[in-house]
Enzyme design. Sequence first.
Site, mmCIF file in Angstrom:
data_model
loop_
_atom_site.group_PDB
_atom_site.id
_atom_site.type_symbol
_atom_site.label_atom_id
_atom_site.label_comp_id
_atom_site.label_asym_id
_atom_site.label_seq_id
_atom_site.Cartn_x
_atom_site.Cartn_y
_atom_site.Cartn_z
ATOM 1 N N SER A 1 0.794 -1.233 0.000
ATOM 2 C CA SER A 1 0.000 0.000 0.000
ATOM 3 C C SER A 1 0.825 1.282 0.000
ATOM 4 O O SER A 1 0.266 2.372 -0.156
ATOM 5 C CB SER A 1 -0.950 0.009 1.200
ATOM 6 O OG SER A 1 -1.976 -0.913 0.960
ATOM 7 N N LYS B 1 0.279 3.386 -2.939
ATOM 8 C CA LYS B 1 -0.913 4.233 -3.086
ATOM 9 C C LYS B 1 -0.569 5.729 -3.150
ATOM 10 O O LYS B 1 -1.281 6.513 -3.769
ATOM 11 C CB LYS B 1 -1.906 3.958 -1.943
ATOM 12 C CG LYS B 1 -2.561 2.578 -2.080
ATOM 13 C CD LYS B 1 -3.370 2.163 -0.861
ATOM 14 C CE LYS B 1 -3.983 0.776 -1.090
ATOM 15 N NZ LYS B 1 -4.470 0.122 0.115
ATOM 16 N N TYR C 1 -4.400 -2.400 -10.033
ATOM 17 C CA TYR C 1 -4.201 -2.241 -8.591
ATOM 18 C C TYR C 1 -3.303 -3.356 -8.014
ATOM 19 O O TYR C 1 -2.376 -3.076 -7.243
ATOM 20 C CB TYR C 1 -5.568 -2.213 -7.892
ATOM 21 C CG TYR C 1 -5.461 -2.234 -6.388
ATOM 22 C CD1 TYR C 1 -5.007 -1.120 -5.682
ATOM 23 C CD2 TYR C 1 -5.776 -3.381 -5.664
ATOM 24 C CE1 TYR C 1 -4.877 -1.152 -4.297
ATOM 25 C CE2 TYR C 1 -5.657 -3.412 -4.284
ATOM 26 C CZ TYR C 1 -5.204 -2.294 -3.608
ATOM 27 O OH TYR C 1 -5.066 -2.329 -2.240
ATOM 28 N N TYR D 1 -4.262 4.119 8.057
ATOM 29 C CA TYR D 1 -5.599 3.559 8.283
ATOM 30 C C TYR D 1 -6.156 4.062 9.601
ATOM 31 O O TYR D 1 -6.044 5.244 9.922
ATOM 32 C CB TYR D 1 -5.561 2.015 8.218
ATOM 33 C CG TYR D 1 -4.822 1.510 7.026
ATOM 34 C CD1 TYR D 1 -5.257 1.846 5.748
ATOM 35 C CD2 TYR D 1 -3.676 0.744 7.134
ATOM 36 C CE1 TYR D 1 -4.576 1.408 4.622
ATOM 37 C CE2 TYR D 1 -2.989 0.293 6.018
ATOM 38 C CZ TYR D 1 -3.442 0.642 4.771
ATOM 39 O OH TYR D 1 -2.772 0.222 3.659
ATOM 40 N N VAL E 1 1.280 -3.531 3.948
ATOM 41 C CA VAL E 1 1.289 -4.793 4.708
ATOM 42 C C VAL E 1 2.558 -5.622 4.489
ATOM 43 O O VAL E 1 2.770 -6.615 5.161
ATOM 44 C CB VAL E 1 0.046 -5.688 4.433
ATOM 45 C CG1 VAL E 1 -1.193 -5.135 5.076
ATOM 46 C CG2 VAL E 1 -0.158 -5.948 2.961
HETATM 47 N N1 GLN Z 1 -2.520 -5.718 -1.471
HETATM 48 C C1 GLN Z 1 -3.120 -5.438 -0.203
HETATM 49 C C2 GLN Z 1 -4.619 -5.367 -0.365
HETATM 50 O O1 GLN Z 1 -5.068 -4.826 -1.340
HETATM 51 C C3 GLN Z 1 -2.581 -4.135 0.287
HETATM 52 C C4 GLN Z 1 -3.106 -3.797 1.615
HETATM 53 C C5 GLN Z 1 -2.129 -2.988 2.433
HETATM 54 O O2 GLN Z 1 -0.947 -2.889 2.183
HETATM 55 N N2 GLN Z 1 -2.671 -2.470 3.499
HETATM 56 O O3 GLN Z 1 -5.344 -5.852 0.461
#
Ligand code: GLN
Length: 308
Positions: free
Chosen positions: A65, A68, A192, A244, A262
């Site tokens: 993420s 993003k 994505y 988050y 993650v």
């Molecule tokens: N690839 C993970 C997802 O889409 C990324 C989530 C994350 O890094 N928080 O669930």
Amino acid sequence: MTTNLAEIVAQVRADMESHIGSGRVADYIPALSRVDPRKFGIAVTTCDGETINAGDAEEPFSIQSVSKVFALTIALERVGEALWQRVGREPSGSAFNSIVQLEHEHGIPRNPLINPGAIVVADVILNQRDPKLAITEILEFLRARADDRSVQIDLEVAQSEADTGHRNTAMAYFMRAFGNLNGPVYDVLTTYFHQCAITMNCVQLARAGLFLAGSGRDPISGEQVVKEARARRINAVMMTCGHYDASGDFAFHVGLPGKSGVGGGILCVAPHRASVAVWSPGLNEVGNSLVGSLALERLALLTGWSVF
Ligand code: GLN
């Protein structure tokens, strides 16, 4: 300055020694679950162009993420302020993959740094094209920002994301039903999932985020990547939404814009000073790197870089 910062980074690493290995490594896909929980890396690239790193800072990991932030940058450059009609910019206060909130808010995700928001951003970048073009655009942007063409996508991770991404798929269809996705769900998600599967090391990631510390200008290459006002806004979204449901906690403890993934990576921006990347795969209950967050808290304290 050089000696000081080098000492501080060494100190941060030493201070993390007793914590290393804590947290829970993401296990929803095999490629992430087999990562050694004892890995720890940190890289600091300053606006003066020097890089100081320690630990496993040159070992690639799945940025997940953290991507993003870069996708948001590309989408904002593409459609400008119009993006904010399709995605909000408020902290979500719920999990990164919450469907309940999306229903409540009629398919307009709370912000671009939670999964549904990032899926809308991927749709903007896709722009009804072949996903290969969108994926290449994101990858090339990261390579340019990192000034390193060796940045790659881990195709095993991308495939596993697709194989297990039922919740992301559900959210994408949900937003499509609300009229908030233009491209085919499959193509948007392909974009994505590949963006999440980019692998980078801390040195590359810190370098890639440097334009956000330099008011939108890469202080090493001199390139104005985005306008100053835009960099300020991306940093604001990172500060309020980058962790988050723990974004408030991160602001409280670290006091800098940051974005976690993650895979255990965090990109953190100290405006006008430096870009920092940390990596430690063990996550806390919210899904943010546990030791990575502690290391950034320590770094912010020792440098005095908090924006507050
Ligand atoms: N690839 C993970 C997802 O889409 C990324 C989530 C994350 O890094 N928080 O669930």
